[in-house]
Design a protein around this motif. Structure first.
Motif, short mmCIF file in Angstrom:
data_model
loop_
_atom_site.label_atom_id
_atom_site.label_comp_id
_atom_site.label_asym_id
_atom_site.label_seq_id
_atom_site.Cartn_x
_atom_site.Cartn_y
_atom_site.Cartn_z
N THR A 1 -9.14 -32.04 27.03
CA THR A 1 -7.88 -32.74 27.34
C THR A 1 -7.88 -33.22 28.79
OG1 THR A 1 -6.70 -31.48 25.68
CG2 THR A 1 -5.36 -32.53 27.37
N TYR A 2 -7.51 -34.46 28.95
CA TYR A 2 -7.48 -35.09 30.28
C TYR A 2 -6.06 -35.55 30.63
CZ TYR A 2 -12.54 -35.33 29.81
OH TYR A 2 -13.87 -35.00 29.66
N TYR A 3 -5.75 -35.41 31.91
CA TYR A 3 -4.55 -36.00 32.48
C TYR A 3 -4.99 -37.35 33.01
CZ TYR A 3 -0.90 -36.60 36.07
OH TYR A 3 0.10 -37.08 36.87
N GLY B 1 -21.94 -30.60 30.24
CA GLY B 1 -21.37 -31.95 30.19
C GLY B 1 -21.19 -32.47 31.61
N ARG B 2 -20.55 -33.64 31.70
CA ARG B 2 -20.38 -34.15 33.07
C ARG B 2 -18.99 -34.75 33.28
NH1 ARG B 2 -21.33 -39.33 34.16
NH2 ARG B 2 -22.32 -38.99 36.17
N LEU B 3 -18.55 -34.62 34.51
CA LEU B 3 -17.34 -35.32 34.96
C LEU B 3 -17.81 -36.34 36.00
CD1 LEU B 3 -14.80 -32.36 35.46
CD2 LEU B 3 -14.93 -33.96 33.54
N ASP B 4 -17.20 -37.50 36.00
CA ASP B 4 -17.58 -38.53 36.98
C ASP B 4 -17.30 -38.01 38.39
OD1 ASP B 4 -18.14 -40.20 34.86
OD2 ASP B 4 -16.15 -41.13 34.88
N LYS B 5 -17.94 -38.67 39.36
CA LYS B 5 -17.78 -38.26 40.76
C LYS B 5 -16.31 -38.23 41.17
CE LYS B 5 -19.61 -39.28 45.33
NZ LYS B 5 -20.45 -40.15 46.15
N ASP B 6 -15.53 -39.20 40.70
CA ASP B 6 -14.12 -39.26 41.11
C ASP B 6 -13.19 -38.48 40.16
OD1 ASP B 6 -14.40 -40.98 38.98
OD2 ASP B 6 -13.41 -42.69 39.92
N THR B 7 -13.74 -37.82 39.15
CA THR B 7 -12.91 -37.04 38.23
C THR B 7 -12.78 -35.61 38.74
OG1 THR B 7 -13.65 -38.37 36.36
CG2 THR B 7 -12.68 -36.24 35.83
N GLU B 8 -11.58 -35.05 38.57
CA GLU B 8 -11.33 -33.67 38.99
C GLU B 8 -11.19 -32.78 37.76
OE1 GLU B 8 -7.89 -33.63 41.53
OE2 GLU B 8 -8.77 -35.08 42.92
N PHE C 1 -20.24 -41.45 27.41
CA PHE C 1 -20.33 -41.81 28.83
C PHE C 1 -19.05 -42.54 29.28
CE2 PHE C 1 -22.30 -44.58 32.18
CZ PHE C 1 -22.60 -43.55 33.05
N HIS C 2 -18.42 -42.05 30.33
CA HIS C 2 -17.18 -42.66 30.86
C HIS C 2 -16.15 -42.90 29.75
CE1 HIS C 2 -19.16 -43.09 34.61
NE2 HIS C 2 -19.79 -44.22 34.37
N GLN C 3 -16.08 -42.01 28.80
CA GLN C 3 -15.29 -42.30 27.59
C GLN C 3 -13.83 -42.63 27.87
OE1 GLN C 3 -15.96 -39.93 24.16
NE2 GLN C 3 -14.07 -40.56 23.14
N VAL C 4 -13.18 -41.79 28.68
CA VAL C 4 -11.74 -41.98 28.88
C VAL C 4 -11.49 -43.32 29.60
CG1 VAL C 4 -9.67 -41.06 30.00
CG2 VAL C 4 -11.28 -39.50 28.86
N LYS C 5 -12.28 -43.56 30.63
CA LYS C 5 -12.10 -44.82 31.37
C LYS C 5 -12.33 -46.03 30.46
CE LYS C 5 -13.37 -42.77 35.78
NZ LYS C 5 -14.45 -42.50 36.72
N ARG C 6 -13.35 -45.93 29.61
CA ARG C 6 -13.64 -47.06 28.72
C ARG C 6 -12.56 -47.20 27.63
NH1 ARG C 6 -19.12 -45.28 26.77
NH2 ARG C 6 -19.34 -47.23 25.66
N TYR D 1 -6.64 -42.26 38.15
CA TYR D 1 -6.83 -40.84 38.48
C TYR D 1 -7.09 -40.08 37.18
CZ TYR D 1 -5.85 -36.04 39.89
OH TYR D 1 -5.96 -34.70 40.12
N LEU D 2 -8.13 -39.24 37.20
CA LEU D 2 -8.51 -38.52 35.99
C LEU D 2 -8.81 -37.07 36.30
CD1 LEU D 2 -9.15 -38.93 32.97
CD2 LEU D 2 -11.48 -39.54 33.61
N LYS D 3 -8.22 -36.19 35.48
CA LYS D 3 -8.44 -34.76 35.71
C LYS D 3 -8.59 -34.07 34.35
CE LYS D 3 -6.12 -30.81 37.77
NZ LYS D 3 -5.02 -30.41 38.64
#
Ligand code: URA
Length: 235
Positions: free
Chosen positions: A133-135, A101-108, A184-189, A200-202
């Motif tokens: 699970t994301y913070y 899977g993938r994490l965005d460039k700015d995701t930790e 794609f970018h699910q949490v942000k969207r 901020y996403l982790k």
């Protein structure tokens, strides 16, 4: 398992199959303490020992690394996409490895990197509902009403709304969000759909693996041990 010597060398070192044959010709390879030159030699992965240039090459069918991804790295195996996460696995043979899977460039946060295509496929399959699970820290405070919208599924511009999610409040602007899809970018969207913005996403967990339990700081990685691999496979 029985494996040809040239396959063992090319899979478990940085050599290609033809470089492996060359190393054999040059006498750089020891099998059970004796110089071996025959690339077609069949070896038992449980009991035979292969040493290349003084380094023991352990044959595991698959390897599983967990990385605590820092921001600024692209989830890719290719350098052309920018500084990629594979560059953080210093000194490892990464040629058959890929991120699951993938994490965005700015995701930790937690990223699994393996050469086990079958498991990766299963963990990413929408039908398997593997929980991630994301913070999530947002620009504005998140109302209880918006939390309910996120929980029940929200229209993010795809054909179908997102599946049900778990949402826990940490603070006014901070939630933990668990989803079972990987759009794609699910949490942000999802947060945009409730008129907010992720700042901020982790990723805190992936299936049964929990970042906090793995003892890896941002930028660090390690191999999973066999009981952790079992835990992961039960996800
Ligand atoms: N959702 C996102 O929007 N970004 C990620 O990196 C992971 C999930």
């Amino acid at each position: 398992m029985l494996v040809r010597l040239d396959k063992w060398l090319s899979e478990k070192s940085s050599l290609t199959r033809s470089e492996a044959k060359d190393a054999l010709k040059k006498g750089k390879v020891l099998v059970n303490g004796q110089t071996a030159k025959d690339p077609s030699l069949k070896l038992n992965t449980d009991s035979d020992e292969v040493i290349l240039d003084g380094n023991k090459l352990i044959y595991e069918k698959n390897v599983y690394f967990v990385l605590n991804k820092p921001a600024g790295f692209v989830t890719s195996t290719s350098d052309s996409d920018g500084v990629n996460v594979m560059s953080l696995l210093k000194g490892e043979v990464t040629k058959n490895l890929f991120p699951v899977g993938r994490l965005d460039k700015d995701t930790e946060g937690l990223l699994l990197i393996t050469d086990d295509g079958e498991l990766a496929h299963r963990l990413l399959s929408p039908k398997k509902h593997v929980k991630k699970t994301y913070y999530v820290e947002c620009q504005k405070s998140i109302s209880d009403f918006d939390m309910d919208i996120l929980r029940n599924g929200v229209d993010i511009g795809d054909d179908t709304p997102t599946k049900e999610a778990e949402v826990t409040r940490i603070d006014g602007k901070i939630i933990n969000l668990s989803i079972t899809e990987g759009r794609f970018h699910q949490v942000k969207r999802m947060l945009e759909a409730v008129d907010n913005k992720v700042v901020y996403l982790k990723r805190l967990s992936f299936g049964n693996l929990v970042l906090e339990d793995l003892g890896i700081n941002p930028g660090e990685y390690r191999k999973l041990n066999s009981s952790e691999i079992d835990i992961l496979k039960r996800s």
